[in-house]
Design a protein around this motif. Sequence first.
Motif, short mmCIF file in Angstrom:
data_model
loop_
_atom_site.label_atom_id
_atom_site.label_comp_id
_atom_site.label_asym_id
_atom_site.label_seq_id
_atom_site.Cartn_x
_atom_site.Cartn_y
_atom_site.Cartn_z
N ARG A 135 0.83 -1.21 0.00
CA ARG A 135 0.00 0.00 0.00
C ARG A 135 0.86 1.26 0.00
O ARG A 135 0.55 2.23 -0.71
CB ARG A 135 -0.93 -0.01 1.21
N LEU A 136 1.96 1.27 0.74
CA LEU A 136 2.85 2.43 0.72
C LEU A 136 3.39 2.66 -0.69
O LEU A 136 3.47 3.81 -1.16
CB LEU A 136 4.02 2.22 1.69
N VAL A 137 3.78 1.59 -1.35
CA VAL A 137 4.32 1.71 -2.71
C VAL A 137 3.26 2.27 -3.65
O VAL A 137 3.55 3.13 -4.50
CB VAL A 137 4.82 0.33 -3.20
N GLU A 138 2.04 1.78 -3.51
CA GLU A 138 0.95 2.30 -4.34
C GLU A 138 0.76 3.80 -4.13
O GLU A 138 0.61 4.56 -5.10
CB GLU A 138 -0.35 1.55 -3.99
N ARG A 139 0.79 4.23 -2.88
CA ARG A 139 0.64 5.66 -2.60
C ARG A 139 1.79 6.47 -3.18
O ARG A 139 1.59 7.55 -3.76
CB ARG A 139 0.55 5.89 -1.08
N ALA A 140 3.00 5.96 -3.05
CA ALA A 140 4.17 6.68 -3.56
C ALA A 140 4.13 6.81 -5.07
O ALA A 140 4.44 7.88 -5.63
CB ALA A 140 5.45 5.97 -3.11
N LYS A 141 3.77 5.75 -5.75
CA LYS A 141 3.79 5.75 -7.21
C LYS A 141 2.70 6.63 -7.80
O LYS A 141 2.79 7.01 -8.98
CB LYS A 141 3.65 4.33 -7.73
N ASN A 142 1.69 6.97 -7.03
CA ASN A 142 0.59 7.79 -7.54
C ASN A 142 0.82 9.28 -7.36
O ASN A 142 -0.09 10.08 -7.61
CB ASN A 142 -0.72 7.38 -6.86
N LEU A 143 2.02 9.64 -6.93
CA LEU A 143 2.34 11.05 -6.73
C LEU A 143 3.25 11.57 -7.84
O LEU A 143 4.11 10.85 -8.34
CB LEU A 143 3.01 11.26 -5.38
N LYS A 144 3.09 12.84 -8.18
CA LYS A 144 3.96 13.50 -9.13
C LYS A 144 4.32 14.88 -8.61
O LYS A 144 3.61 15.45 -7.76
CB LYS A 144 3.30 13.61 -10.51
N ALA A 145 5.41 15.42 -9.07
CA ALA A 145 5.86 16.73 -8.62
C ALA A 145 4.82 17.80 -8.97
O ALA A 145 4.24 17.78 -10.05
CB ALA A 145 7.20 17.07 -9.24
N GLY A 146 4.60 18.71 -8.03
CA GLY A 146 3.64 19.78 -8.27
C GLY A 146 4.07 21.08 -7.62
O GLY A 146 5.02 21.12 -6.82
N TYR A 169 13.07 18.96 -5.90
CA TYR A 169 12.10 17.86 -5.85
C TYR A 169 12.80 16.52 -5.69
O TYR A 169 13.77 16.22 -6.39
CB TYR A 169 11.27 17.84 -7.13
N TYR A 170 12.27 15.70 -4.77
CA TYR A 170 12.76 14.35 -4.56
C TYR A 170 11.54 13.47 -4.38
O TYR A 170 10.75 13.66 -3.44
CB TYR A 170 13.65 14.28 -3.31
N SER A 171 11.34 12.53 -5.27
CA SER A 171 10.10 11.76 -5.28
C SER A 171 9.99 10.89 -4.03
O SER A 171 10.94 10.20 -3.65
CB SER A 171 10.00 10.89 -6.53
N PRO A 172 8.83 10.92 -3.37
CA PRO A 172 8.61 10.13 -2.16
C PRO A 172 8.94 8.66 -2.38
O PRO A 172 8.56 8.07 -3.40
CB PRO A 172 7.13 10.35 -1.86
N ALA A 173 9.63 8.07 -1.41
CA ALA A 173 10.23 6.75 -1.60
C ALA A 173 9.80 5.77 -0.51
O ALA A 173 9.43 6.16 0.60
CB ALA A 173 11.74 6.87 -1.62
N VAL A 174 9.88 4.49 -0.85
CA VAL A 174 9.65 3.40 0.09
C VAL A 174 10.89 2.51 0.08
O VAL A 174 11.30 2.03 -0.97
CB VAL A 174 8.40 2.57 -0.28
N LEU A 175 11.46 2.30 1.25
CA LEU A 175 12.74 1.60 1.37
C LEU A 175 12.61 0.48 2.41
O LEU A 175 12.15 0.71 3.53
CB LEU A 175 13.81 2.60 1.80
N THR A 176 13.02 -0.73 2.03
CA THR A 176 13.05 -1.84 2.99
C THR A 176 14.43 -2.49 2.95
O THR A 176 15.25 -2.19 2.09
CB THR A 176 11.98 -2.90 2.66
N GLY A 177 14.65 -3.39 3.90
CA GLY A 177 15.93 -4.09 3.94
C GLY A 177 17.08 -3.26 4.45
O GLY A 177 18.24 -3.54 4.17
N VAL A 178 16.78 -2.23 5.23
CA VAL A 178 17.82 -1.37 5.80
C VAL A 178 18.48 -2.09 6.98
O VAL A 178 17.80 -2.64 7.85
CB VAL A 178 17.23 -0.01 6.24
#
Length: 465
Positions: A290-301, A350-359
């Motif tokens: 779900r986090l990935v879905e939310r992140a991918k649906n955003l664009k710079a504005g 601008y830096y596109s919102p990200a989802v990171l795992t495996g840290v």
Amino acid sequence: MTATVSTQPRYQVVNPATGEPGESFDFATDAEVEAILASSDEAYRSWRDLPITERAKIVKRVGELFKEHSSRLGAIATEEMGKPLPEAVDEADFCGDIFDYFATEGPGLAADQEIKTFSPGKAFVQKLPIGPLLGIMPWNYPFYQIARFAAPNLVLGNTIVLKHAESVPKSALAVQELMDEAGVPRGVYQNLFASYEQIEGIIGDRRIVGVSLTGSERAGSVVASIAGRNLKKCVLELGGSDAYVVLDSDDVKASADLAWDTRIGNTGQACNSNKRMIVSSDIFDGFVERLVERAKNLKAGDPAEAAEGTFAPLSSRRAAETLHEQVQDAVSKGATLHAGGELVDGPAAYYSPAVLTGVTPEMRAYREELFGPVAVVYSVGSDDEALTLANDSDYGLGGAVFSTDTQRAEKIARRLESGMSNVNTPANEGQEVPFGGVKRSGFGRELGPLGMDEFVNKRLYYVAD
């Protein structure tokens, strides 16, 4: 004071959405610094003697003006540091609530408190002002940070010299204008475009009795060192890497939405943002999806438009580059970047919102604060593992624990090593609740009743029979 020559840039507006420079302002001269210190010291003598109820009336008017001018103030913050306009307007409006709280509650909070004594007489603890204070404020909340420092101290009777971040000079000047319009006497609140070199001398000056800084861990260590050498009280609100623990959920999508909306507030540039999401392995995959879905649906504005489905820039190009370096370091060492993490070309921030795992611990992202829209998500197999990971941080600002079983969440929340701990809510924030941390997140508290207790002379007053 000896003459200083600054090596840093002047106070400069740079619109982070475009990278285009705007107005700039010169540093104060040493003569101007001296005049402000002298004025602050002189004003303190009369301001402290004004009845607290009269000071409160003036402070209340400051709050009213913040609300009346919230739209104009919001536009300034959006231009200077890229905050989405609705968030910027809300910030200015919230400042009105903070000033009103201390204007209304402050006289009672500062009232004499009788204490039990075994001597023949009556003993009281008084809360008295101590003198001129220096405030060093950051850019991420250019009005809110001032309000939570200035409001209680103005009611108490202290005077304030305010050094704001170099990137938000128009915000600093706008607050000075509100103070003047509200009738704050000359010298009681003064904006100062000081340089780094001048700050050391200001803290060391005998007329300044305390300093409050909100900023980075590095800045806090420098200011605390200077204050310590000069035996000055200081309050430090520094970085944070708050744990956000989700033990279980009966609606994983909703839980992830709340976590995501919390993380990207102010484009992720909040000290107490949920920078480490610690999620039970039972729901981890769905949560991340779900986090990935939310992140991918955003664009710079454009933050001035704040259209739905867009994200705003970070405060500066350098801030975006630093965040990108931290994420790339994690990826190069084996972390998985599921979405976002792209730095726009050119001078914009601008830096596109990200989802990171495996840290993992050898990565910068494990120990360092990620001050931007990056959701770092960890999977844990037990409540004990969640608690251990949550407390494995050099920071200790806030934290939150979620569960459908409140008692289960409370068992973990009570053991978080943090200055603020929340159950089934990201944070309980308001003008009436204290804010502050432990460990390398600093020390001291702002807001609420404790906000009146930092820069005071808690004097024993005893009257014998």
